[in-house]
Write an enzyme that holds these catalytic residues in place. Structure first.
Site, PDB file in Angstrom:
ATOM      1  NE  ARG A  54     -12.427  10.764   8.882  1.00  0.00           N
ATOM      2  CZ  ARG A  54     -11.553  10.211   8.061  1.00  0.00           C
ATOM      3  NH1 ARG A  54     -10.801   9.231   8.504  1.00  0.00           N
ATOM      4  NH2 ARG A  54     -11.420  10.638   6.843  1.00  0.00           N
ATOM      5  N   GLY A  77       0.851  -1.186   0.000  1.00  0.00           N
ATOM      6  CA  GLY A  77       0.000   0.000   0.000  1.00  0.00           C
ATOM      7  C   GLY A  77       0.886   1.235   0.000  1.00  0.00           C
TER       8      GLY A  77
END
Lengths: 637, 240, 260
Positions: free
Chosen positions: A330, A42
């Protein structure tokens, strides 16, 4: 377990510079005598593998995907933060540092976070040079947008595909090195164990997903960049393949697992529709720039949204957090959604949803502008739900999205196992108890491009060049044998229940007991249920097929078996941390619905040490000293 | 690798050859039509034109050999590309490859090309080589074959009467039918071929994609109308 | 709802394959196509049959892993979607659905519906990058790039490398995939210095891997989940010709060619 953070001394802004100037180096002609294994391709893994091989190290890169371009970093939509201050709105390295520390609710290491903010600036430069097509203004300069948890505009983006474009940048750098023979790439290969020789990480055991062949790979250092463990919840915004096996195997070999209970719930996802569901889809948080969250003021108000008049709507984020409004961080936004739904004001058939309404923005900016900014997200929404969000508001609900916890690492990103480095989401380092939007991409690339290339030298300089162990060493033989036995064990049970059953059950236990809000009774219940489920798994799981071929059930079985262990440690961690901080909300510790931290007792990272199967892991702590910031109550009101 | 080698060996290089030779052949097809349409003028005109074309054997043969070379390259590229295309999918889907967005013309370029090639061979035997066996004059026709059709008056006296030849040739319905079918396929071939040529030569982009596609179709239809007008005019006795 | 599946089953790369029929009942039209396969697989496993192997990962249309040919069309009936974004509501109750792997010589079948697309990676490794070392980059704003160019490059960069273009093309050509990367990098000033050698080597690798040629049928762009445009193929052809010219001129001038 020794937890030495190795934070360099000196003023905050000088630490990284001084550290770079003082750590040990490996001379250029010695670098090629070291072999480095990088697991995961990644953002963190690909950037690390490429950068290390550019320096001259011999690199072997592994990923379970069929191509190094597919890691779940690609799914990040919104953007990447950097303290460029191109907008002249008062941004600075210090402000990014401070926002991140505060956003993490003061549970991250100051020095690491400051370094992250410092190198953020260079990440953008690097990516632009690789040909990442960031959004630009008409004048040809880079464009920015704002994001949750920040009052400046510092987020760089590439349409709704920032993660994809950054990963393709890192992947292209990796391709360059693979093409020139400097990196050996092993796609379709998953790591099933870590090999230690004399207490140092010296290799891995892998299984080739296509052929089933179990193989040994030796190196002078092992880097894990295998992402987060959010799939422990079964339903999450993670890719189906994302798993914790690499870090969990490392944990079982002695690496400390820090703050496993810090799991982030993202506020803007498409609500769950049915028990067949395999995945939750995230709508980028950037939507909250122009969308307003609301629910009806009345309970169980089933009128279509268009028929609910303005004064009967509760724009709850704007009401509760006027300073940040819809851009509240969040964890705060997620819990607020949960709270209004718990009050019976949720929307949709399940009652587990809130509206995200764009009508005001469409009126103010025009449909064209909104389409330009978010067309792909609206398309995704339409595809999944069959609804048109330009006409009626979206329905959203929080979902598991990111794990701040992970393997413990020191300032050099090395775990407590010498030679084992952990990058990106797989480590615990930078986001404390809550990650801000657009910071995951930043951390992954910071670790891979600008931290590990320096810090790995500090370790390797102490390893005699050319002493890479042979794969016939006893430790490899043992580890491979154990892996083979585990494979055979999974295949030989032939029980009555499929792997998916156990995964779903585990997910339900964790979502109920260790989800958005946690309490003692719920956690204790989960801690009872998980070992029972695990025992049932090893008695009654049904894994068909054979070992020496592609066997997708077997792959998943390995991962779920590890989740069944990890979930338990998560709950232990959540139970022990009797404070609320960031995403970890203990109902017993709150003030008017907000997190109430307990800095006296919990200003530390909790690090769990594996003590053997059937033994309770041991909890260690690394205390976090806040020298440059004041521990304040996080307020977004 | 050397540039010329790349041009001849790479997939894009071969497509460029295909496109460039195709472009030359389109120009020939246009020129040929312009010449043929003189059939609608007084018969001296087309005979004078034919005479002019044959006036220098050197030029005539240079052009003919040039055309043969161009056709040769075009056919070679077609065969080579098609063989590679077939090899790229040894096992096909159970119901074949579905033609998503692909026009009929684009899918059957090789097939239309084969029919056109067969037609060209016949056409050459018919009107260029004038092989008696290929003339296929109707039994009612006064002449036995083209050799007997000569100009009797004027500057071209003694030369082959091209005007009469054309009319005689198209009086045989089977010849006219084959001619019409082949011209139809040729124009389909060209409608896609020109588009592909613009693509291969790197000019068909953005707004020009639609413009050139439409342009190619218009030209193909115009060419068909032009060529078809001749046997139809003969059939309808508009030219005699 | 209920559908009948006709699925390609193949034990391994060298085994012969065949279609098998499965009945999939009690489905919810809001299931994604892959969730439907999950359900079918669970039922297969419960009765002791090995589940159908299929590739998937992110399930949100961005990783490019999923690659089913559904009723003859890569990724299924919708427009601009990956397989994972196909939903059962696109089918009618009682439909028979044929599921095949992507078929092309450079994409050999590994098992059932899983194919090996590493040829794409090898093409990328042959030149799909800008040769910049980590740390050597100038400030991101040092070269202004007009919004139009940046947007155009982004249009090309959207490719997710799924291989649907190859699967849909009657010639199994990879031109759309290759041209997307070539165009992205040749549009941007950062990629221009290497544009000649890049296009020459990526096309050479593409040919070597055994992909077919572009006959401009347009099927690739029509099935592309990210709607990558055929225009990029035009661009790449032009870049390729320019690179050949550059080579030829370079040679004529006695300089070393740029193809490297």
């Amino acid at each position: 377990m020794k937890l030495e953070a190795k934070t360099p001394p000196g003023p905050l802004a000088e630490k990284w510079k001084r550290h770079q100037g003082s750590i040990k180096l490996v001379s250029p002609n010695n670098k090629r005598r070291y072999e480095v294994i990088v697991v995961g391709t990644g953002l963190a893994g690909a950037s690390a593998a490429a950068s290390l091989s550019e320096l001259g190290y011999r690199v072997k890169a592994f990923c379970f995907h069929d191509s190094a371009r597919r890691a779940h970093s690609i799914a990040a939509q919104g953007g990447i933060n950097a303290a460029k201050n191109y907008q002249n709105d008062g941004d600075s390295v210090y402000r990014l540092f401070h926002d991140t520390i505060k956003g993490g609710d003061f549970r991250a290491r100051e020095a690491n976070v400051h370094r992250l903010a410092e190198v953020s600036v260079r990440i953008i430069d690097q990516c632009v040079a690789q040909g990442v097509p960031f959004a630009r203004e008409y004048g040809g300069l880079l464009a920015n947008r704002s994001f949750g948890g920040a009052q400046v505009s510092r987020t760089f983006y590439a349409r709704g595909q920032t993660g994809q474009q950054l990963l393709l940048g890192a992947y292209s750098a990796l391709c360059k090195q693979v093409g020139s023979g400097a990196v050996q790439l092993f796609p379709n290969t998953e790591m099933l164990d870590l090999v230690l020789i004399d207490g140092q990480a010296k290799g891995i055991i892998t299984r080739n997903i296509n052929t089933g062949a179990v193989e040994r790979h030796a190196a002078d250092a092992v880097i894990l960049a295998t992402g987060g463990y959010g799939n422990v919840f079964n339903l999450s915004t993670y890719a189906r393949g994302s798993n914790a096996t690499a870090i969990w195997r490392a944990y079982r070999r002695g690496a400390g697992f820090a703050n496993p209970c810090f799991t982030q719930i993202h506020p803007t996802c498409i609500p769950v529709r049915g028990d067949y569901q395999s995945k939750l889809t995230l709508m980028s948080e950037s939507l909250r720039n122009d969308g307003r969250c609301w629910v009806p003021k009345k309970q169980a108000d089933h009128r279509p949204p268009g028929q609910i008049p303005e004064d009967e709507r509760d724009y709850y984020l704007e009401r509760m957090y006027p300073a940040y409004g819809n851009l509240a961080p969040r964890d705060i936004a997620s819990r607020a959604a949960k709270r209004v739904c718990d009050e019976g004001r949720g929307v949709g058939t399940s009652g587990l949803g809130v509206y995200l309404d764009f009508s005001d923005s469409i009126n103010r900016l025009g449909l064209k502008t909104i389409k330009e900014r978010y067309a792909n997200l609206f398309d995704i929404y339409h595809e999944i739900t069959g609804e048109d969000a330009y006409q009626a508001p979206m329905r959203i609900f929080p979902a598991v999205h990111y794990t701040m916890g992970g393997l413990w690492v020191d300032y050099n990103l090395m775990s407590n196992v010498p030679g084992l480095f952990v990058l990106g989401e797989a480590n615990f380092s930078d986001h404390g108890a809550n990650r801000l939007g657009a910071s995951a991409l930043m951390q992954g690339l910071a670790d891979g491009y600008f931290v590990i290339p320096y810090t790995i030298g500090d370790y390797l300089a102490s390893v005699k060049p050319g002493t890479t162990p042979k794969t016939d060493a006893a430790a490899f033989t043992t580890a491979e044998k154990e892996t083979q036995e585990r494979v055979q064990r999974l295949l030989s049970i032939r029980g009555k229940r499929n792997v998916s059953y156990f995964h779903k059950q585990l997910g339900k236990i964790l979502w109920d007991g260790c989800g958005m809000a946690r309490n003692q009774a719920g956690l204790e219940k989960a801690l009872q249920a998980i070992p029972e489920l695990r025992a049932e798994f090893w008695k009654d799981v049904n894994v068909l097929g054979e070992s020496l071929s592609m066997n997708q059930s077997l792959e998943v079985a390995h991962r779920v078996a590890d989740f069944l262990e990890l979930g338990e440690v998560m709950c232990m961690d959540a139970l022990t941390r009797t404070e609320s901080c960031g995403c970890h909300f203990r109902e017993e510790s709150q003030e008017a619905g907000e997190c109430k931290r307990d800095d006296e007792r919990f200003a530390h990272a909790a690090v769990w040490e594996f003590k053997g199967d059937g033994q309770k892991p041991e909890r260690h702590t690394e205390s976090l000293n806040y020298e440059f910031t004041t521990l304040a109550t996080r307020s977004y009101k | 690798m050397k540039p010329l080698q790349l041009l001849l060996q790479s997939s894009i290089g071969k497509k460029v050859i295909m496109g460039a030779t195709g472009a030359a052949l389109v120009l020939f097809v246009i020129g040929h039509l312009v010449g043929n349409l003189q059939i609608f003028l007084p018969k001296e005109k087309i005979n004078a034109y034919a005479h002019l074309l044959h006036s220098s054997a050197g030029v005539l043969w240079a052009v003919r050999l040039g055309l043969v070379a161009i056709v040769g390259l075009h056919v070679w590229a077609a065969i080579s590309l098609t063989a590679q295309n077939k090899a790229a999918r040894p096992v096909n889907y159970v119901e074949g490859t579905r033609p998503y967005a692909a026009s009929w013309a684009s899918r059957y370029m090789f097939h239309t090309g084969l029919v056109i090639a067969a037609f060209v061979v016949y056409h050459l035997l018919h009107y260029t080589a004038q092989l008696p066996v290929a003339n296929l004059l109707p039994s009612t026709h006064p002449a036995k074959d083209f050799n007997q059709l000569l100009v009797t008056t004027g500057a071209q006296s003694g030369y082959r009467d091209v005007h009469a030849m054309l009319i005689a040739g198209f009086q045989q319905p089977i010849v006219s039918l084959f001619y019409l079918i082949a011209i139809g396929l040729l124009c389909l071939h060209l409608s896609h071929g020109m588009t592909a040529m613009f693509q291969s030569l790197g000019v068909q982009e953005g707004v020009w994609r639609t413009r050139l596609e439409k342009g190619a179709q218009v030209l193909a239809i115009a060419l068909f109308a032009g060529y078809a007008s001749i046997p139809i005019a003969v059939y309808l006795r508009i030219v005699q | 709802m209920k559908v009948n599946l006709r699925v390609w089953r193949q034990r391994g790369p060298d085994s012969p394959g065949e279609f098998k029929n499965y009945e999939a009942a009690d489905l919810n039209p809001n299931m994604s196509f892959l969730e439907m396969l999950d359900v079918v697989n669970d039922r297969l496993a419960s009765r002791g049959e090995e589940p159908i192997a299929f590739a998937h990962d992110c399930r949100e249309g961005i990783c490019g892993t999923c690659c089913l040919n559904i009723n003859g069309k890569p990724h299924g009936p919708g427009r601009a979607i990956a397989t994972c974004q196909t939903y059962m509501r696109s089918f009618r109750d009682g439909d028979t659905i044929t599921i095949e792997p992507f078929r092309a010589k450079p994409f050999p079948i590994l098992k059932d519906l899983v194919v090996d697309r590493s040829a794409f990676d090898r093409i990328m490794q042959s030149g799909g990058y800008v040769s910049v070392r980590t740390g050597a980059a100038p400030d991101g704003n040092s070269i202004p790039i007009s919004k139009e160019i940046a947007d155009r490059a982004m249009d090309a960069a959207q490719c997710i490398g799924c291989g649907a273009c190859v699967a849909a093309c009657k010639n199994a050509s990879a031109m759309l995939f290759v041209s997307a990367k070539v165009s992205q990098l040749s549009l941007l000033p950062q990629g221009r210095p290497e544009r000649h050698r890049r296009v020459l080597s990526m096309v050479a690798k593409m040919d070597e891997e055994g992909f077919g040629n572009c006959t401009v049928t347009g099927s690739c762009a029509a099935v592309c989940p990210k709607e990558v445009s055929l225009d990029f193929i035009t661009r790449m052809n032009r870049d390729y010709l320019a690179a050949l010219m550059h080579e030829a001129v370079g040679r004529a001038a006695g300089k070393e060619g740029g193809a490297g």
